[in-house]
Design a protein around this motif. Structure first.
Motif, short mmCIF file in Angstrom:
data_model
loop_
_atom_site.label_atom_id
_atom_site.label_comp_id
_atom_site.label_asym_id
_atom_site.label_seq_id
_atom_site.Cartn_x
_atom_site.Cartn_y
_atom_site.Cartn_z
N HIS A 97 0.81 -1.22 0.00
CA HIS A 97 0.00 0.00 0.00
C HIS A 97 0.85 1.28 0.00
CE1 HIS A 97 -3.90 1.97 0.67
NE2 HIS A 97 -3.21 2.88 1.32
N ASN A 98 1.88 1.35 0.83
CA ASN A 98 2.72 2.54 0.96
C ASN A 98 4.18 2.21 0.69
OD1 ASN A 98 0.59 4.35 1.80
ND2 ASN A 98 0.62 3.30 3.78
N SER A 100 6.70 4.38 1.93
CA SER A 100 7.53 5.04 2.94
C SER A 100 6.81 5.04 4.28
CB SER A 100 7.84 6.49 2.52
OG SER A 100 8.45 7.21 3.57
N GLU A 101 7.56 4.86 5.34
CA GLU A 101 7.00 4.93 6.69
C GLU A 101 7.02 6.35 7.24
OE1 GLU A 101 9.04 2.21 9.19
OE2 GLU A 101 8.30 0.41 8.17
N THR A 102 7.73 7.26 6.56
CA THR A 102 7.89 8.63 7.07
C THR A 102 7.08 9.66 6.29
OG1 THR A 102 9.87 8.96 5.73
CG2 THR A 102 10.19 8.12 7.97
N LYS A 104 3.57 10.77 4.80
CA LYS A 104 2.15 10.47 4.95
C LYS A 104 1.51 10.19 3.60
CE LYS A 104 -1.91 12.13 7.48
NZ LYS A 104 -2.45 13.18 8.37
N SER A 106 1.92 7.84 1.44
CA SER A 106 2.92 7.54 0.40
C SER A 106 2.48 6.30 -0.38
CB SER A 106 4.29 7.30 1.05
OG SER A 106 4.25 6.19 1.93
N HIS A 107 1.40 6.41 -1.09
CA HIS A 107 0.82 5.25 -1.77
C HIS A 107 1.71 4.79 -2.93
CE1 HIS A 107 -2.44 6.32 0.74
NE2 HIS A 107 -2.87 7.33 -0.01
N THR A 108 1.79 3.48 -3.11
CA THR A 108 2.71 2.93 -4.10
C THR A 108 2.33 3.29 -5.53
OG1 THR A 108 1.46 0.85 -3.98
CG2 THR A 108 3.46 1.00 -2.66
N SER A 143 -1.36 -7.24 0.92
CA SER A 143 0.09 -7.11 0.87
C SER A 143 0.67 -7.62 -0.45
CB SER A 143 0.74 -7.85 2.04
OG SER A 143 0.52 -9.25 1.93
N ARG A 232 5.90 12.82 -2.65
CA ARG A 232 5.63 11.47 -3.17
C ARG A 232 6.00 11.32 -4.64
NH1 ARG A 232 -0.53 11.59 -1.29
NH2 ARG A 232 -0.28 13.59 -2.34
#
Length: 498
Positions: A97-98, A100-102, A104, A106-108, A143, A232
């Protein structure tokens, strides 16, 4: 566009269209062939299912879906390519789904290339026909999803996306970024899965029409997105050099969101040094049904909280079931149906015409607003047409108001004015024509609560110009924009402030 027309299941392309083998190479070969001949139509055969990884559409090419044709995303990571010049290079999409963890949201799909992608600079292309773009299913295990935007492009122009259906999508359905002169017509979007199922995300776009579309999306359905330096960004897009969102028409659509906004704006361009480059201007919203409407006002990637420039929104004959309070908190100049903002923005003119509208009775392009090296704006070539520079504000009749303008003319007759937006009647004015830089005051009460234009204009046709250095406004302090009661009156929705 040429009249060349090929079918992907015919020789020499030989797509199978059986829903099992990957037909990407055959479809791409047909697109590249038609493109090499100057353009034409590539048809996906009616009633067939074409399993594929990403497709690159080219300038002057129409990808046409025969009746019932399906373009189906594969679950395999093999066979994805990205365009590099005139060739294609394999790449592996990001899973999940994202990215990056940092960062906000950050959708793929911001990083992965869209399923149907038009490269930067593409023009005069189309996706049409009574067919379906269907994204891959993978049960309940999100996932494992390869999340792609079904249709996306960047810095493209003169395009049409018409009649197609998008289903089972798991990102944003359409991402036209920093693009111009486009049409989205009769598009059906439904069956989102695994969240974030937005519809059409128009980032920094101009001269776009969205019409006759029917959507039931998982997230925001149709929205105008003003962006600057979005973190992003990826290989295929960025908003580092934005353009304003100008001349957008949203009409005859039926939009429903599962939990967010059916129509609205995302106003996240406030960090741009030149706000005119991220302004939202001239938006015509009419004859729609929105289940919800609202705006995203606060950019999560900045500490700034200033109001974002929005000018000239027209709402006519819409059915809106519910409106979020953030819409009424948005500072919009020159808006009808709803209340405009309460006070002037950009009073010192250092940013030219941001929040200010150019009005004129001539199509002559020489009648325009220009910036000076100092902090002033010039309204010039007044012999070519009566012209004005104004903002649209909401006034209450009980409030005494004052407008001060610091201006200088070339000797032409001018006036400060307050004009009723609906009747076009001037309710207050002050004439001036001094060639010296002077400060003028216009005090007034409006005859009724409502939206008015307030500004400066030429009075008659004469060769010359007006320089406006500064504008200041006082009063109107009680004309709040909170709408506490909503009712229907003669079939029209009325919004009351208490």
């Amino acid at each position: 566009m040429n009249n060349i027309r090929v079918c992907v299941t015919d020789e020499p392309f030989c797509a199978k269209g059986d829903g099992t083998g990957n037909d990407r190479e055959a479809i791409q070969k047909a697109i590249d062939y038609v493109y090499s001949l100057g353009g034409g139509t590539v048809e996906l055969t009616a009633g067939r299912t074409f399993l594929s990884t990403g497709i690159v559409i080219k300038s002057n090419v129409t990808l046409f879906f025969g009746d019932g044709a399906k373009l189906q995303q594969t679950l395999s990571l093999e066979g994805y390519v990205k365009p590099v010049g005139d060739t294609y290079v394999p790449y592996t999409p990001i899973i999940g789904h994202n990215f990056s963890e940092t960062i906000k949201w950050s959708h793929t799909w911001y990083k992965n290339y869209p399923f149907i992608f038009a490269p930067e600079g593409s023009h005069h292309f189309a996706i049409k026909g009574n067919g379906t773009i269907r994204m891959a299913k993978c049960g309940d295990d999100a996932s494992k999803l390869i999340r792609l935007c079904p249709v996306g492009f960047y810095r493209a122009s003169d395009f049409e996306i018409c009649d197609v259906t998008i289903s089972n999508y798991h990102g944003y359905a359409m991402m036209p970024f920093t693009s111009k002169r486009g049409l989205f017509k009769n598009i059906k979007i439904f069956e989102w899965c695994h969240g974030n199922g937005d519809g059409i995300c128009m980032m920094n776009c101009q001269d776009i029409r969205v019409t006759e579309c029917k959507m039931f999306t998982g997230d925001d359905s149709v929205y105008i997105f003003s962006s600057y330096r979005d973190p992003r960004h990826s290989e295929w897009w960025n908003s580092d050099e934005p353009q304003p969102s100008v001349n957008i028409e949203i009409d005859h659509n039926d939009l429903k969101s599962n939990h967010c906004k059916a129509f609205g704006m995302i106003l996240w361009g406030i960090d741009c040094p030149d706000l005119e480059k991220v302004e939202v201007r001239n938006v015509n919203v009419h004859d729609n049904h929105f289940v919800t409407m609202g705006n995203w006002l606060y950019n999560p990637y900045t500490a700034k909280t200033e109001p974002h420039p929005v000018t000239g929104m027209r709402f006519e004959n819409n059915k809106i079931d519910a409106i979020e309070s953030n819409f009424f908190e948005t500072q919009i100049s020159d808006m009808n149906c709803f209340r405009s903002m309460r006070t002037l923005r950009n009073g010192d003119f250092k940013d030219g015409r941001v929040f200010w509208v150019l009005g004129k009775n001539s199509d002559d392009d020489s009648v325009k607003i220009t910036r000076g090296d100092e902090n002033f704006a010039t309204l010039s070539h007044l012999d070519k047409g009566v012209a004005s520079i104004y903002q649209g504000l909401f006034f209450k009749s009980a409030e005494k108001c004052s407008l001060w303008i610091t201006a200088q003319t070339s000797g032409v007759n001018c006036r400060m004015f307050v004009r009723d937006l609906d009747t076009h009647e001037i309710v207050a004015e002050k004439l001036f024509n001094s060639t010296e830089k002077e400060r003028y005051e216009l005090s007034f009460n409006v005859p009724k609560d409502g939206n008015y234009h307030i500004g400066v204009e030429s009075v008659d046709l004469a060769d010359g110009c007006i320089k406006i250095y500064e504008a200041e406004f006082a009063g109107n302090i009680d004309s709040g924009t909170d709408y506490n009661r909503i009712t229907k009156q003669g079939g029209k929705i009325i919004y009351y402030y208490d």
